[in-house]
Design a protein around this motif. Structure first.
Motif, PDB file in Angstrom:
ATOM      1  N   VAL A  39     -70.244  55.680   3.584  1.00 30.85           N
ATOM      2  CA  VAL A  39     -70.431  55.128   4.918  1.00 30.85           C
ATOM      3  C   VAL A  39     -69.040  54.867   5.482  1.00 30.85           C
ATOM      4  CG1 VAL A  39     -71.388  53.213   6.266  1.00 30.85           C
ATOM      5  CG2 VAL A  39     -72.632  54.093   4.285  1.00 30.85           C
ATOM      6  N   VAL A  40     -68.830  55.295   6.718  1.00 30.73           N
ATOM      7  CA  VAL A  40     -67.535  55.166   7.367  1.00 30.73           C
ATOM      8  C   VAL A  40     -67.702  54.289   8.597  1.00 30.73           C
ATOM      9  CG1 VAL A  40     -65.677  56.459   8.486  1.00 30.73           C
ATOM     10  CG2 VAL A  40     -66.914  57.477   6.572  1.00 30.73           C
ATOM     11  N   ARG A  41     -66.782  53.341   8.765  1.00 34.10           N
ATOM     12  CA  ARG A  41     -66.798  52.514   9.965  1.00 34.10           C
ATOM     13  C   ARG A  41     -65.431  52.586  10.628  1.00 34.10           C
ATOM     14  NH1 ARG A  41     -67.162  46.329   7.531  1.00 34.10           N
ATOM     15  NH2 ARG A  41     -65.039  46.253   6.726  1.00 34.10           N
ATOM     16  N   ASN A  42     -65.429  52.333  11.933  1.00 33.82           N
ATOM     17  CA  ASN A  42     -64.181  52.402  12.685  1.00 33.82           C
ATOM     18  C   ASN A  42     -63.478  51.047  12.691  1.00 33.82           C
ATOM     19  OD1 ASN A  42     -65.479  50.826  14.632  1.00 33.82           O
ATOM     20  ND2 ASN A  42     -66.018  52.582  15.894  1.00 33.82           N
ATOM     21  N   ASP A  43     -62.374  50.978  13.419  1.00 34.34           N
ATOM     22  CA  ASP A  43     -61.590  49.734  13.409  1.00 34.34           C
ATOM     23  C   ASP A  43     -62.288  48.599  14.157  1.00 34.34           C
ATOM     24  OD1 ASP A  43     -61.178  51.107  15.781  1.00 34.34           O
ATOM     25  OD2 ASP A  43     -59.070  50.565  15.951  1.00 34.34           O
ATOM     26  N   ASP A  44     -63.352  48.901  14.902  1.00 31.81           N
ATOM     27  CA  ASP A  44     -64.165  47.854  15.536  1.00 31.81           C
ATOM     28  C   ASP A  44     -65.286  47.393  14.611  1.00 31.81           C
ATOM     29  OD1 ASP A  44     -62.688  47.915  17.909  1.00 31.81           O
ATOM     30  OD2 ASP A  44     -63.924  49.550  18.716  1.00 31.81           O
ATOM     31  N   LEU A  45     -65.270  47.875  13.360  1.00 28.39           N
ATOM     32  CA  LEU A  45     -66.269  47.557  12.339  1.00 28.39           C
ATOM     33  C   LEU A  45     -67.660  48.074  12.684  1.00 28.39           C
ATOM     34  CD1 LEU A  45     -65.191  43.965  11.276  1.00 28.39           C
ATOM     35  CD2 LEU A  45     -64.397  46.168  10.429  1.00 28.39           C
ATOM     36  N   TYR A  49     -70.326  56.889  10.664  1.00 28.36           N
ATOM     37  CA  TYR A  49     -70.837  58.081  10.002  1.00 28.36           C
ATOM     38  C   TYR A  49     -71.396  57.727   8.629  1.00 28.36           C
ATOM     39  CZ  TYR A  49     -71.010  62.995   8.625  1.00 28.36           C
ATOM     40  OH  TYR A  49     -71.435  64.233   8.239  1.00 28.36           O
ATOM     41  N   VAL A  50     -72.483  58.389   8.272  1.00 30.54           N
ATOM     42  CA  VAL A  50     -73.061  58.279   6.940  1.00 30.54           C
ATOM     43  C   VAL A  50     -73.107  59.684   6.370  1.00 30.54           C
ATOM     44  CG1 VAL A  50     -75.085  57.619   5.585  1.00 30.54           C
ATOM     45  CG2 VAL A  50     -74.484  56.311   7.645  1.00 30.54           C
ATOM     46  N   GLY A  51     -72.522  59.874   5.194  1.00 31.03           N
ATOM     47  CA  GLY A  51     -72.489  61.198   4.588  1.00 31.03           C
ATOM     48  C   GLY A  51     -72.953  61.167   3.153  1.00 31.03           C
ATOM     49  N   VAL A  52     -73.168  62.361   2.604  1.00 30.46           N
ATOM     50  CA  VAL A  52     -73.680  62.478   1.247  1.00 30.46           C
ATOM     51  C   VAL A  52     -72.906  63.553   0.497  1.00 30.46           C
ATOM     52  CG1 VAL A  52     -75.478  64.153   1.886  1.00 30.46           C
ATOM     53  CG2 VAL A  52     -75.781  62.733  -0.135  1.00 30.46           C
ATOM     54  N   ASP A 146     -76.379  51.074  15.409  1.00 30.24           N
ATOM     55  CA  ASP A 146     -75.042  51.572  15.707  1.00 30.24           C
ATOM     56  C   ASP A 146     -75.117  52.970  16.300  1.00 30.24           C
ATOM     57  OD1 ASP A 146     -73.081  49.549  14.660  1.00 30.24           O
ATOM     58  OD2 ASP A 146     -74.253  49.866  12.844  1.00 30.24           O
ATOM     59  N   ALA A 147     -74.077  53.357  16.988  1.00 32.85           N
ATOM     60  CA  ALA A 147     -73.986  54.712  17.521  1.00 32.85           C
ATOM     61  C   ALA A 147     -73.338  55.603  16.460  1.00 32.85           C
ATOM     62  CB  ALA A 147     -73.156  54.704  18.806  1.00 32.85           C
ATOM     63  N   LEU A 148     -74.147  56.180  15.618  1.00 34.05           N
ATOM     64  CA  LEU A 148     -73.630  57.024  14.536  1.00 34.05           C
ATOM     65  C   LEU A 148     -73.120  58.339  15.064  1.00 34.05           C
ATOM     66  CD1 LEU A 148     -76.324  56.545  11.741  1.00 34.05           C
ATOM     67  CD2 LEU A 148     -74.094  55.476  11.903  1.00 34.05           C
ATOM     68  N   TRP A 149     -72.085  58.851  14.424  1.00 32.90           N
ATOM     69  CA  TRP A 149     -71.574  60.179  14.745  1.00 32.90           C
ATOM     70  C   TRP A 149     -72.471  61.266  14.170  1.00 32.90           C
ATOM     71  CZ3 TRP A 149     -65.643  59.699  13.373  1.00 32.90           C
ATOM     72  CH2 TRP A 149     -65.030  58.887  14.319  1.00 32.90           C
ATOM     73  N   ASN A 150     -73.330  60.896  13.224  1.00 25.05           N
ATOM     74  CA  ASN A 150     -74.233  61.872  12.605  1.00 25.05           C
ATOM     75  C   ASN A 150     -75.078  62.541  13.684  1.00 25.05           C
ATOM     76  OD1 ASN A 150     -73.680  59.662  10.615  1.00 25.05           O
ATOM     77  ND2 ASN A 150     -74.659  61.126   9.264  1.00 25.05           N
ATOM     78  N   GLN A 151     -75.263  63.848  13.535  1.00 26.53           N
ATOM     79  CA  GLN A 151     -76.083  64.569  14.500  1.00 26.53           C
ATOM     80  C   GLN A 151     -77.533  64.663  14.061  1.00 26.53           C
ATOM     81  OE1 GLN A 151     -74.083  68.291  15.226  1.00 26.53           O
ATOM     82  NE2 GLN A 151     -72.877  67.364  16.854  1.00 26.53           N
ATOM     83  N   ARG A 152     -77.824  64.457  12.786  1.00 16.79           N
ATOM     84  CA  ARG A 152     -79.215  64.583  12.360  1.00 16.79           C
ATOM     85  C   ARG A 152     -79.934  63.278  12.441  1.00 16.79           C
ATOM     86  NH1 ARG A 152     -78.140  65.052   6.000  1.00 16.79           N
ATOM     87  NH2 ARG A 152     -75.949  64.998   6.192  1.00 16.79           N
TER      88      ARG A 152
END
Length: 152
Positions: A39-45, A49-52, A146-152
């Motif tokens: 799980v990745v978060r930006n500097d605003d916490l 993105y969530v990846g596998v 949250d507004a995830l960057w994930n497209q799926r």
């Protein structure tokens, strides 16, 4: 507050399995050699993105991003965000105008990831199938908050 509640729900999906948050570069370097979810978060916490890593290990998957050999998923979203920042683009153009060498795609990707100041947490799984299930659960929990960057 909403993030804390959502993250507590994520932690409950795999008790004692999630790493602490750390910088993307340091956590990618220390990632375990097993399947899992990151799980990745930006500097605003905000979770970005969530990846596998299901067919490969977390270490190998994150290393691809760290060295710039994978332009999909997280890296693609980071470069999209960087390309939306005129100042970031102008800095790179200026560098080439003053005699700097043109950059390859992997160099742009590394710079885009660095620009994002991302933090990373990982969770190991027994196998790729359980990693894929965990990823889907985490995305379901976080997508509504949250507004995830994930497209799926």
């Amino acid at each position: 507050m909403a993030f804390d509640k959502a993250w507590a729900e994520v932690l409950a999906t795999h008790p004692d399995g999630w790493s602490r948050w750390g910088t993307f570069r340091s956590q990618a370097h220390l990632a375990p050699a097993s399947p899992g979810v990151y799980v990745v978060r930006n500097d605003d916490l905000e979770v970005a993105y969530v990846g596998v890593a299901h067919a490969r290990t977390l270490k190998a998957r994150l290393q691809d991003y760290r060295v710039g050999t994978d332009l999909n998923g997280l890296a693609e979203r980071a470069i999209d965000a960087a390309l939306g920042d005129p100042d970031w683009i102008l800095e790179r153009v200026h560098s080439m105008q003053v005699g700097g060498p043109p950059r390859r795609a992997r160099q742009w990707m590394r710079e885009a990831l660095d620009r994002s100041e991302l933090q990373l947490a990982t969770c190991c799984c027994d196998d790729g199938v359980s990693a894929q299930h965990l990823e889907k659960s985490v995305i379901a929990i976080l997508r509504s908050r949250d507004a995830l960057w994930n497209q799926r």
